[in-house]
Design a protein around this motif. Structure first.
Motif, PDB file in Angstrom:
ATOM      1  N   CYS A 142      -0.476   3.609   1.208  1.00 32.57           N
ATOM      2  CA  CYS A 142       0.452   4.443   0.428  1.00 32.57           C
ATOM      3  C   CYS A 142      -0.243   5.628  -0.238  1.00 32.57           C
ATOM      4  O   CYS A 142       0.336   6.694  -0.362  1.00 32.57           O
ATOM      5  N   CYS A 158       5.355   4.070   1.115  1.00 32.65           N
ATOM      6  CA  CYS A 158       5.579   2.839   0.331  1.00 32.65           C
ATOM      7  C   CYS A 158       6.588   1.924   1.021  1.00 32.65           C
ATOM      8  O   CYS A 158       6.695   0.750   0.695  1.00 32.65           O
ATOM      9  N   GLY A 186       3.038  -1.881   0.488  1.00 30.66           N
ATOM     10  CA  GLY A 186       3.818  -0.922  -0.297  1.00 30.66           C
ATOM     11  C   GLY A 186       4.946  -1.620  -1.038  1.00 30.66           C
ATOM     12  O   GLY A 186       5.608  -2.499  -0.491  1.00 30.66           O
TER      13      GLY A 186
END
Ligand code: SF4
Lengths: 88, 362
Positions: B62, B341, B347
């Protein structure tokens, strides 16, 4: 046995952050055959001084640390102690 | 047998927390902690006893920037064989992902670890580039592979980052209330507890290094609450079965030999000083950015925007939770992710989707 409870993953996906325990079955140089709760795989153990029979934490094909069974017991004892009673 | 999952003990810890009458906000920086929190339904239980836990920048995929994804795609398009961890492949760059490049016929391969990429380089003539993503948990393995001097057609596009400078940045930005930090168990396996100490000493923040079973996390929270109650600020280790104060010295040594710190931008953050890793002088020949300077020249000074509407940046700074993003589970799903994400298994958008009602009937 206590340490079996750490093994919860049955498949070994290619995920960057995942680290899971496995039992060392055999060592040849830097390469160990380990058992992830039934799945056998070769991992690089050059970063640890693991011996056969120990559990190691495996991440992206490398053992990154030996799992300390005594500490695991002590941690549970510590939990019991601060919770003020024995939990079976 | 499953004692680190013992329900009764979990209830007892929650009861203790309830008795403490808390109102605290904690942050963890590890996707696996987020997984434990959501998978086992701990988040509402903890909220119930006054503990709000936020995920910080603890997902390596992420925090990788759009620019780094674009670099990987550019190298694929320039004919290199790209090797990458599975959860990187679907992360969108500006317009497409590595997975799209693969569909277009470029050579992009998922590997389990760096050794697979090195083996591949030994078998093919083409240039094999490994996209090195990950924190201190992952970096030692890459360092070992590079220190063994892999075949000349192997190179590394280093997107590696280290955790302590990011924690410092979060604390200094002061956007979220932080009553304590839950430090990542496996990063700490490598670096130990000492690199976190300055945060307790200089910023008065209680810290605990916690493992990944439900009881590990609950106990970690309890240890932090205790520190807070007693007016202490130090680094406790809950995950003693794996984490030593000194970490793994062999891993630290090889990391220090192969890499050196560099300033780097994190998604959602400004450039964080000394939070990235580049190959040291001795191993520069394996640096993909140097070797393929011409292929990457166009991207060099380009600025990249976040995907439109995606709030990953705020999620990664702990300011909002995934469900507060208006796109969550509407236009953004794991099948059609808008930001990283939602892609990575680490994520928080992906984790929430996976275990929530949204995933039903998928
Ligand atoms: S739900 Fe999707 S768009 Fe929203 S923050 Fe998460 S990844 Fe970005």
């Amino acid at each position: 046995m206590l340490l079996v409870s750490f093994i919860t993953t049955t498949s070994i996906p290619s995920i960057v952050c995942l680290a899971i325990p496995a039992k060392v079955l055999d060592i040849k140089g830097d390469v160990a055959t380990v058992d992830f709760g039934g799945i056998k795989r070769e991992v690089d153990i050059s970063l640890t001084d693991a011996v056969v029979g120990q559990y190691v934490i495996v991440h992206t094909g490398f053992a990154i640390q030996v799992l300390d069974e005594e500490e695991a017991q002590e941690t549970l004892a510590f939990f019991d102690q601060i919770l003020g009673e024995n939990v079976a | 047998m499953f004692r680190f999952r013992d329900k009764e003990m979990a209830e007892k810890i929650l009861q203790k927390l309830r008795e403490m009458d808390l109102q605290i906000t904690l942050m963890h920086v590890c996707g696996t902690h987020q997984d434990t929190l959501v998978r086992h339904g701990l988040q509402p239980l903890l909220e119930d006893v006054g503990v709000d836990i936020r995920q910080g920048p603890g997902c390596p995929v992420c925090v990788t920037t759009a620019k780094e994804i674009e670099e990987s795609i550019a190298l694929a398009k320039a004919g290199k064989t790209i090797t990458v961890f599975g959860d990187m492949i679907k992360v969108p760059g500006v317009e497409e992902s590595l997975s799209d490049a693969k569909t277009e016929g470029h050579d992009v391969r998922i590997v389990y670890g760096v050794n697979d990429a090195v083996d591949l380089a030994g078998k093919v003539d083409n240039e094999v580039v490994f996209i090195g993503v990950g924190f201190e948990t992952t970096t030692p393995s890459i360092a070992v592979a590079v220190s063994r001097r892999p075949p000349k057609n192997f190179s590394l596009l280093s997107c590696h980052r280290v955790i302590p400078p990011a924690l410092k940045a979060i604390v200094e930005m002061g956007e979220v209330r932080l009553d304590g930090l839950i430090e990542p168990g496996h990063v700490s396996t490598i670096i130990g507890s000492r690199p976190y100490e300055f945060l307790s000493e200089e910023h008065g923040i209680p810290q605990v290094i916690a493992g990944f079973e439900p009881l590990d996390l609950l106990m970690g929270v309890y240890m932090l609450a205790k520190q807070k109650e007693e007016g202490n600020a130090r680094v406790d280790i809950e995950y003693r079965r794996v984490v030593k104060p000194e970490g793994n010295p062999a891993a630290i040594k090889v990391m220090d030999e192969v890499f050196e710190p560099a300033d780097i931008k994190w998604r959602g953050f400004p450039t964080i000083p000394a939070s990235g890793l580049v190959l040291s002088d001795e191993y520069q020949e394996y640096d993909a950015r140097q070797r393929f300077e011409d292929d990457l020249a166009e991207l060099k000074d380009k600025e990249f925007k976040e995907p439109k509407g995606c709030r990953c940046g705020e999620v990664l700074r702990g300011i909002i939770r995934s469900e507060e993003c208006p796109l969550f589970a509407k236009t953004c799903t794991p099948m059609n992710p808008i930001g990283p994400c939602m892609v990575s298994a680490e994520g928080s958008c992906n984790i929430l989707f996976k275990y929530s009602k949204y995933a039903e009937g998928k």
